[in-house]
Scaffold this motif. Structure first.
Motif, PDB file in Angstrom:
ATOM      1  N   ARG A   2      95.435  82.219 -12.639  1.00  0.00           N
ATOM      2  CA  ARG A   2      96.841  82.597 -12.706  1.00  0.00           C
ATOM      3  C   ARG A   2      97.594  81.904 -11.584  1.00  0.00           C
ATOM      4  O   ARG A   2      97.101  81.774 -10.472  1.00  0.00           O
ATOM      5  N   SER A   3      98.802  81.464 -11.889  1.00  0.00           N
ATOM      6  CA  SER A   3      99.602  80.769 -10.886  1.00  0.00           C
ATOM      7  C   SER A   3     101.054  81.212 -10.987  1.00  0.00           C
ATOM      8  O   SER A   3     101.495  81.741 -12.010  1.00  0.00           O
ATOM      9  N   TYR A   4     101.785  80.969  -9.903  1.00  0.00           N
ATOM     10  CA  TYR A   4     103.176  81.393  -9.777  1.00  0.00           C
ATOM     11  C   TYR A   4     103.992  80.206  -9.295  1.00  0.00           C
ATOM     12  O   TYR A   4     103.666  79.589  -8.286  1.00  0.00           O
ATOM     13  N   GLY A   5     105.038  79.877 -10.031  1.00  0.00           N
ATOM     14  CA  GLY A   5     105.848  78.723  -9.701  1.00  0.00           C
ATOM     15  C   GLY A   5     107.116  79.071  -8.956  1.00  0.00           C
ATOM     16  O   GLY A   5     107.621  80.192  -9.049  1.00  0.00           O
ATOM     17  N   VAL A   6     107.617  78.092  -8.228  1.00  0.00           N
ATOM     18  CA  VAL A   6     108.949  78.140  -7.625  1.00  0.00           C
ATOM     19  C   VAL A   6     109.749  77.070  -8.342  1.00  0.00           C
ATOM     20  O   VAL A   6     109.340  75.905  -8.385  1.00  0.00           O
ATOM     21  N   TYR A   7     110.873  77.458  -8.930  1.00  0.00           N
ATOM     22  CA  TYR A   7     111.650  76.582  -9.789  1.00  0.00           C
ATOM     23  C   TYR A   7     113.052  76.368  -9.244  1.00  0.00           C
ATOM     24  O   TYR A   7     113.703  77.308  -8.808  1.00  0.00           O
ATOM     25  N   ARG A   8     113.506  75.106  -9.298  1.00  0.00           N
ATOM     26  CA  ARG A   8     114.881  74.758  -8.904  1.00  0.00           C
ATOM     27  C   ARG A   8     115.741  74.795 -10.163  1.00  0.00           C
ATOM     28  O   ARG A   8     115.404  74.162 -11.172  1.00  0.00           O
ATOM     29  N   LEU A   9     116.850  75.505 -10.087  1.00  0.00           N
ATOM     30  CA  LEU A   9     117.775  75.577 -11.204  1.00  0.00           C
ATOM     31  C   LEU A   9     118.766  74.424 -11.131  1.00  0.00           C
ATOM     32  O   LEU A   9     119.005  73.870 -10.056  1.00  0.00           O
ATOM     33  N   PRO A  10     119.381  74.074 -12.273  1.00  0.00           N
ATOM     34  CA  PRO A  10     120.375  72.996 -12.253  1.00  0.00           C
ATOM     35  C   PRO A  10     121.588  73.388 -11.405  1.00  0.00           C
ATOM     36  O   PRO A  10     121.841  74.577 -11.168  1.00  0.00           O
ATOM     37  N   GLY A  11     122.336  72.407 -10.976  1.00  0.00           N
ATOM     38  CA  GLY A  11     123.472  72.627 -10.093  1.00  0.00           C
ATOM     39  C   GLY A  11     124.550  73.529 -10.654  1.00  0.00           C
ATOM     40  O   GLY A  11     125.304  74.144  -9.907  1.00  0.00           O
ATOM     41  N   ASN A  12     124.645  73.650 -11.968  1.00  0.00           N
ATOM     42  CA  ASN A  12     125.685  74.483 -12.568  1.00  0.00           C
ATOM     43  C   ASN A  12     125.271  75.946 -12.692  1.00  0.00           C
ATOM     44  O   ASN A  12     126.042  76.772 -13.180  1.00  0.00           O
ATOM     45  N   ALA A  13     124.061  76.303 -12.260  1.00  0.00           N
ATOM     46  CA  ALA A  13     123.584  77.687 -12.340  1.00  0.00           C
ATOM     47  C   ALA A  13     124.276  78.533 -11.269  1.00  0.00           C
ATOM     48  O   ALA A  13     124.535  78.065 -10.162  1.00  0.00           O
ATOM     49  N   THR A  14     124.569  79.770 -11.608  1.00  0.00           N
ATOM     50  CA  THR A  14     125.192  80.667 -10.639  1.00  0.00           C
ATOM     51  C   THR A  14     124.122  81.502  -9.946  1.00  0.00           C
ATOM     52  O   THR A  14     123.037  81.709 -10.480  1.00  0.00           O
ATOM     53  N   GLY A  15     124.420  81.964  -8.755  1.00  0.00           N
ATOM     54  CA  GLY A  15     123.462  82.788  -8.005  1.00  0.00           C
ATOM     55  C   GLY A  15     122.464  81.930  -7.254  1.00  0.00           C
ATOM     56  O   GLY A  15     122.734  80.788  -6.894  1.00  0.00           O
ATOM     57  N   ARG A  16     121.284  82.499  -7.037  1.00  0.00           N
ATOM     58  CA  ARG A  16     120.232  81.790  -6.290  1.00  0.00           C
ATOM     59  C   ARG A  16     119.829  80.513  -7.020  1.00  0.00           C
ATOM     60  O   ARG A  16     119.651  80.521  -8.226  1.00  0.00           O
ATOM     61  N   SER A  17     119.648  79.437  -6.280  1.00  0.00           N
ATOM     62  CA  SER A  17     119.306  78.161  -6.906  1.00  0.00           C
ATOM     63  C   SER A  17     117.801  77.970  -7.075  1.00  0.00           C
ATOM     64  O   SER A  17     117.368  77.011  -7.704  1.00  0.00           O
ATOM     65  N   PHE A  18     117.000  78.881  -6.520  1.00  0.00           N
ATOM     66  CA  PHE A  18     115.544  78.829  -6.692  1.00  0.00           C
ATOM     67  C   PHE A  18     115.064  80.177  -7.204  1.00  0.00           C
ATOM     68  O   PHE A  18     115.486  81.220  -6.722  1.00  0.00           O
ATOM     69  N   ARG A  19     114.170  80.136  -8.180  1.00  0.00           N
ATOM     70  CA  ARG A  19     113.573  81.348  -8.753  1.00  0.00           C
ATOM     71  C   ARG A  19     112.060  81.186  -8.746  1.00  0.00           C
ATOM     72  O   ARG A  19     111.546  80.094  -8.582  1.00  0.00           O
ATOM     73  N   PHE A  20     111.346  82.274  -8.987  1.00  0.00           N
ATOM     74  CA  PHE A  20     109.886  82.225  -9.016  1.00  0.00           C
ATOM     75  C   PHE A  20     109.376  83.134 -10.114  1.00  0.00           C
ATOM     76  O   PHE A  20     110.102  83.989 -10.626  1.00  0.00           O
ATOM     77  N   GLY A  21     108.097  82.956 -10.471  1.00  0.00           N
ATOM     78  CA  GLY A  21     107.483  83.828 -11.449  1.00  0.00           C
ATOM     79  C   GLY A  21     106.212  83.233 -12.023  1.00  0.00           C
ATOM     80  O   GLY A  21     105.785  82.142 -11.631  1.00  0.00           O
ATOM     81  N   ASN A  22     105.589  83.995 -12.949  1.00  0.00           N
ATOM     82  CA  ASN A  22     104.353  83.541 -13.592  1.00  0.00           C
ATOM     83  C   ASN A  22     104.578  82.187 -14.252  1.00  0.00           C
ATOM     84  O   ASN A  22     105.530  82.009 -15.005  1.00  0.00           O
TER      85      ASN A  22
END
Length: 86
Positions: free
Chosen positions: A27-47
């Protein structure tokens, strides 16, 4: 408080896991960068890869920045990169 470098040193290569149904083995968990037009936090994480697919549906795209075996590591890095600290 731990330095972000401690967490980044625990990142793993995406080639070190394999698909196992909707998740990975191990099992692994990623850290993801959202595109520049996304609102809120620009990095998210999850399974990984489920969370990546959810973010792609919601925001149209995302980029895997880091992959971890521990959820806590992914959370700490995503919060730090989003400017929320650890």
């Amino acid at each position: 408080m731990k330095s972000i470098d401690v967490f980044l040193a625990r990142a793993i290569s995406p080639s070190s896991v394999r698909a196992d149904g909707p998740l990975t083995d191990p099992r692994s968990y990623g850290v993801y960068r959202l595109p520049g037009n996304a609102t809120g936090r620009s990095f998210r994480f999850g399974n990984h890869p489920i969370r990546m697919l959810e973010l792609e549906r919601e925001f149209g795209a995302c980029k895997l920045e880091y992959l971890f075996r521990r959820r806590e590591d992914a959370r700490a890095v995503a919060l730090h990169l989003s400017g929320a600290g650890i």
